[in-house]
Design a protein around this motif. Structure first.
Motif, PDB file in Angstrom:
ATOM      1  N   THR A  16      10.834  71.224  -6.830  1.00 51.76           N
ATOM      2  CA  THR A  16      11.302  70.222  -5.875  1.00 51.76           C
ATOM      3  C   THR A  16      11.524  68.847  -6.486  1.00 51.76           C
ATOM      4  O   THR A  16      12.140  67.989  -5.851  1.00 51.76           O
ATOM      5  CB  THR A  16      10.306  70.105  -4.704  1.00 51.76           C
ATOM      6  OG1 THR A  16       9.007  69.745  -5.205  1.00 51.76           O
ATOM      7  CG2 THR A  16      10.198  71.428  -3.959  1.00 51.76           C
ATOM      8  N   TRP A  17      11.040  68.627  -7.722  1.00 53.02           N
ATOM      9  CA  TRP A  17      11.337  67.363  -8.390  1.00 53.02           C
ATOM     10  C   TRP A  17      12.571  67.453  -9.276  1.00 53.02           C
ATOM     11  O   TRP A  17      13.114  66.433  -9.699  1.00 53.02           O
ATOM     12  CB  TRP A  17      10.131  66.878  -9.203  1.00 53.02           C
ATOM     13  CG  TRP A  17       9.156  66.127  -8.351  1.00 53.02           C
ATOM     14  CD1 TRP A  17       8.016  66.609  -7.780  1.00 53.02           C
ATOM     15  CD2 TRP A  17       9.243  64.756  -7.950  1.00 53.02           C
ATOM     16  NE1 TRP A  17       7.387  65.633  -7.044  1.00 53.02           N
ATOM     17  CE2 TRP A  17       8.120  64.481  -7.135  1.00 53.02           C
ATOM     18  CE3 TRP A  17      10.158  63.732  -8.190  1.00 53.02           C
ATOM     19  CZ2 TRP A  17       7.898  63.226  -6.573  1.00 53.02           C
ATOM     20  CZ3 TRP A  17       9.936  62.484  -7.629  1.00 53.02           C
ATOM     21  CH2 TRP A  17       8.822  62.241  -6.836  1.00 53.02           C
ATOM     22  N   GLY A  40      15.937  65.295  -8.681  1.00 51.71           N
ATOM     23  CA  GLY A  40      15.337  64.198  -7.932  1.00 51.71           C
ATOM     24  C   GLY A  40      15.841  62.850  -8.421  1.00 51.71           C
ATOM     25  O   GLY A  40      17.024  62.523  -8.270  1.00 51.71           O
ATOM     26  N   PRO A  41      14.970  62.028  -9.031  1.00 49.05           N
ATOM     27  CA  PRO A  41      15.381  60.678  -9.455  1.00 49.05           C
ATOM     28  C   PRO A  41      16.603  60.667 -10.368  1.00 49.05           C
ATOM     29  O   PRO A  41      17.455  59.781 -10.250  1.00 49.05           O
ATOM     30  CB  PRO A  41      14.135  60.157 -10.185  1.00 49.05           C
ATOM     31  CG  PRO A  41      13.000  60.909  -9.573  1.00 49.05           C
ATOM     32  CD  PRO A  41      13.531  62.265  -9.244  1.00 49.05           C
ATOM     33  N   SER A  69      19.894  60.710  -8.377  1.00 43.94           N
ATOM     34  CA  SER A  69      20.026  59.792  -7.253  1.00 43.94           C
ATOM     35  C   SER A  69      21.193  58.825  -7.452  1.00 43.94           C
ATOM     36  O   SER A  69      21.323  58.188  -8.504  1.00 43.94           O
ATOM     37  CB  SER A  69      18.731  58.994  -7.073  1.00 43.94           C
ATOM     38  OG  SER A  69      18.907  57.988  -6.099  1.00 43.94           O
ATOM     39  N   GLN A  82      18.732  65.479  -4.416  1.00 48.35           N
ATOM     40  CA  GLN A  82      18.174  64.305  -3.742  1.00 48.35           C
ATOM     41  C   GLN A  82      19.028  63.074  -4.057  1.00 48.35           C
ATOM     42  O   GLN A  82      18.646  62.199  -4.832  1.00 48.35           O
ATOM     43  CB  GLN A  82      16.715  64.125  -4.160  1.00 48.35           C
ATOM     44  CG  GLN A  82      15.847  65.312  -3.752  1.00 48.35           C
ATOM     45  CD  GLN A  82      14.451  65.269  -4.314  1.00 48.35           C
ATOM     46  OE1 GLN A  82      13.736  64.282  -4.141  1.00 48.35           O
ATOM     47  NE2 GLN A  82      14.041  66.334  -4.997  1.00 48.35           N
ATOM     48  N   TRP A 103      17.288  59.606  -3.375  1.00 49.67           N
ATOM     49  CA  TRP A 103      15.941  59.272  -3.849  1.00 49.67           C
ATOM     50  C   TRP A 103      15.909  57.801  -4.253  1.00 49.67           C
ATOM     51  O   TRP A 103      16.870  57.310  -4.857  1.00 49.67           O
ATOM     52  CB  TRP A 103      15.593  60.157  -5.054  1.00 49.67           C
ATOM     53  CG  TRP A 103      14.179  59.994  -5.520  1.00 49.67           C
ATOM     54  CD1 TRP A 103      13.101  60.731  -5.151  1.00 49.67           C
ATOM     55  CD2 TRP A 103      13.689  59.009  -6.441  1.00 49.67           C
ATOM     56  NE1 TRP A 103      11.975  60.275  -5.775  1.00 49.67           N
ATOM     57  CE2 TRP A 103      12.307  59.206  -6.575  1.00 49.67           C
ATOM     58  CE3 TRP A 103      14.275  57.966  -7.157  1.00 49.67           C
ATOM     59  CZ2 TRP A 103      11.507  58.411  -7.398  1.00 49.67           C
ATOM     60  CZ3 TRP A 103      13.487  57.166  -7.972  1.00 49.67           C
ATOM     61  CH2 TRP A 103      12.118  57.393  -8.081  1.00 49.67           C
ATOM     62  N   PRO A 104      14.870  57.029  -3.906  1.00 52.78           N
ATOM     63  CA  PRO A 104      13.544  57.422  -3.405  1.00 52.78           C
ATOM     64  C   PRO A 104      13.418  57.507  -1.888  1.00 52.78           C
ATOM     65  O   PRO A 104      12.294  57.618  -1.387  1.00 52.78           O
ATOM     66  CB  PRO A 104      12.655  56.308  -3.948  1.00 52.78           C
ATOM     67  CG  PRO A 104      13.531  55.097  -3.918  1.00 52.78           C
ATOM     68  CD  PRO A 104      14.908  55.596  -4.278  1.00 52.78           C
ATOM     69  N   ALA A 149      13.140  59.240   1.578  1.00 50.82           N
ATOM     70  CA  ALA A 149      12.536  60.552   1.847  1.00 50.82           C
ATOM     71  C   ALA A 149      13.439  61.422   2.708  1.00 50.82           C
ATOM     72  O   ALA A 149      12.979  62.097   3.632  1.00 50.82           O
ATOM     73  CB  ALA A 149      11.179  60.373   2.511  1.00 50.82           C
ATOM     74  N   THR A 150      14.725  61.420   2.415  1.00 55.31           N
ATOM     75  CA  THR A 150      15.653  62.284   3.142  1.00 55.31           C
ATOM     76  C   THR A 150      15.651  63.665   2.501  1.00 55.31           C
ATOM     77  O   THR A 150      15.482  63.791   1.287  1.00 55.31           O
ATOM     78  CB  THR A 150      17.070  61.705   3.104  1.00 55.31           C
ATOM     79  OG1 THR A 150      17.445  61.493   1.738  1.00 55.31           O
ATOM     80  CG2 THR A 150      17.123  60.370   3.839  1.00 55.31           C
ATOM     81  N   PRO A 195      16.829  67.047   0.687  1.00 60.83           N
ATOM     82  CA  PRO A 195      17.880  67.231  -0.321  1.00 60.83           C
ATOM     83  C   PRO A 195      19.205  67.647   0.312  1.00 60.83           C
ATOM     84  O   PRO A 195      19.234  68.382   1.300  1.00 60.83           O
ATOM     85  CB  PRO A 195      17.315  68.345  -1.216  1.00 60.83           C
ATOM     86  CG  PRO A 195      15.836  68.286  -1.008  1.00 60.83           C
ATOM     87  CD  PRO A 195      15.640  67.864   0.408  1.00 60.83           C
ATOM     88  N   ARG A 228       5.880  70.306   1.245  1.00 58.60           N
ATOM     89  CA  ARG A 228       6.978  69.896   0.363  1.00 58.60           C
ATOM     90  C   ARG A 228       7.988  71.027   0.187  1.00 58.60           C
ATOM     91  O   ARG A 228       9.201  70.783   0.159  1.00 58.60           O
ATOM     92  CB  ARG A 228       6.437  69.448  -0.995  1.00 58.60           C
ATOM     93  CG  ARG A 228       7.544  68.916  -1.900  1.00 58.60           C
ATOM     94  CD  ARG A 228       7.041  68.097  -3.043  1.00 58.60           C
ATOM     95  NE  ARG A 228       8.137  67.623  -3.875  1.00 58.60           N
ATOM     96  CZ  ARG A 228       8.840  66.517  -3.668  1.00 58.60           C
ATOM     97  NH1 ARG A 228       8.554  65.745  -2.629  1.00 58.60           N
ATOM     98  NH2 ARG A 228       9.819  66.154  -4.475  1.00 58.60           N
TER      99      ARG A 228
END
Length: 340
Positions: free
Chosen positions: A56-57, A60-61, A64, A116, A119-120, A122-123, A125, A260
């Protein structure tokens, strides 16, 4: 999407924007930048020991749209400071660097995995889920364009090829969204006919094509799965029902890993008990009965209560069919209507 698609997309975008005399350098730079966001798998693997956290990461960042412009600015500023090609045409190279980076997560968002983009925040993906993670009919146009631009970098045909490759690949994405809308209509009709008109659902193309689709709809006691070929099938989509241990899932849904995982897969998951453990399966990726992501998240104690597994465990379940047999079935299913 797969690495090759991201490489040729980044290369084509950068080479189409950079000056003609910089075209080969732009192809290489764009290919590297198009790959860069997926290197998040390295710190994710090193820093996290829970497989759900690792899953799930990813995307992610580094994917974004609120982060990548700053990264592009730093890369552009460093290259401009060092001189050379970027200093010669700073405006063009700024857009080449920025777009080579941000087209990566935008393309990923067309798949079902989940990206995501904000990110950051919290919506959940983003998963437009209109193309499979590998689709040759998307990639081939960009690959041809990059090859032409590499071998004839200073000729007008290189720019024409790059623009054509970007237009054709983007048009294919547009077609995939149109195909998805047709599938959604067939699925809605099929679900309404069996009393599940309001069931949450997700439609996903089968591997390597946008002609055969799969739809999963969640029900109070489990889930429904249907397949539909745009070439062979007619009328409403037909569904089969499968159970899920919703009672056990409700008992553990407050566990951090479970919460999560549910956030990441938008609730499209199955719960079942196996050898005293509670297994959660991501229903978006795979097809009945074979799924790619299965995690043991809790263990039942002597009193029958669920205790969290820390970390969770990714479970490799036996495949009912080999990958080659599955692909053969998918190919045949494109051309043959469902027997149901």
């Amino acid at each position: 999407m797969d690495s090759l698609s991201q490489i040729v997309l980044g290369g084509a975008v950068a080479a189409a924007i950079a000056p003609a005399q910089h075209r080969r350098a732009a192809l290489l730079a764009g290919a590297a930048l198009g790959t860069l966001p997926d290197l998040d798998v390295l710190p994710v693997k090193l820093l996290l020991d829970d497989p759900i956290a690792q899953m799930t990461w990813h995307r992610g960042p580094s994917h974004s749209l609120l982060v990548l412009p700053w990264l592009a600015w730093m890369i552009w500023g460093l290259c401009k400071w060092r001189g050379g090609r970027v200093a010669e045409a700073p405006a063009r190279w700024w857009w080449a660097i920025l777009l080579a980076l941000i087209t990566h997560p935008l393309l990923d968002a067309f798949t079902v995995y989940g990206t995501q983009l904000l990110w950051p925040l919290a919506t959940p993906p983003v998963m437009w889920s209109s193309v499979f993670i590998i689709d040759p009919l998307y990639t081939v146009w960009l690959l041809i364009a990059c090859m032409i631009a590499w071998f004839w970098p200073n000729r007008a045909r290189a720019q024409y090829a790059l623009i054509a490759g970007l237009v054709l690949s983007s048009a294919y994405l547009g077609w995939s969204l149109f195909a998805k809308q047709m599938i959604e209509q067939r699925a809605a009709a099929g679900l309404a006919a069996i009393g599940h008109a309001d069931a949450p659902r997700v439609s996903v193309p089968m591997p390597f094509n946008t002609l055969l689709w799969r739809v999963v709809a969640m029900t109070p006691g489990g889930y429904l799965e249907g397949e539909y070929s745009l070439l062979a099938d007619r009328g409403a989509m037909q569904f089969r029902a499968y159970p899920s241990d919703v009672a056990a899932l409700s008992e553990v849904q407050q566990l951090p890993a479970v919460a999560r995982f549910g956030w990441f897969n938008h609730g499209f998951q199955r719960a079942r008990q196996m050898d005293g453990q509670l297994l959660l399966t991501d229903l978006r990726m795979g097809s009945e009965p074979d799924y790619f992501f299965n995690f043991a998240v809790a263990q039942q104690d002597a009193s029958g209560q669920w205790q969290p597994l820390q970390p969770s465990e990714q479970i490799r379940l036996p495949q009912a069919r080999s990958r080659m047999l599955q692909l053969e079935r998918f190919w045949q299913r494109i051309w043959q209507a469902s027997p149901n």
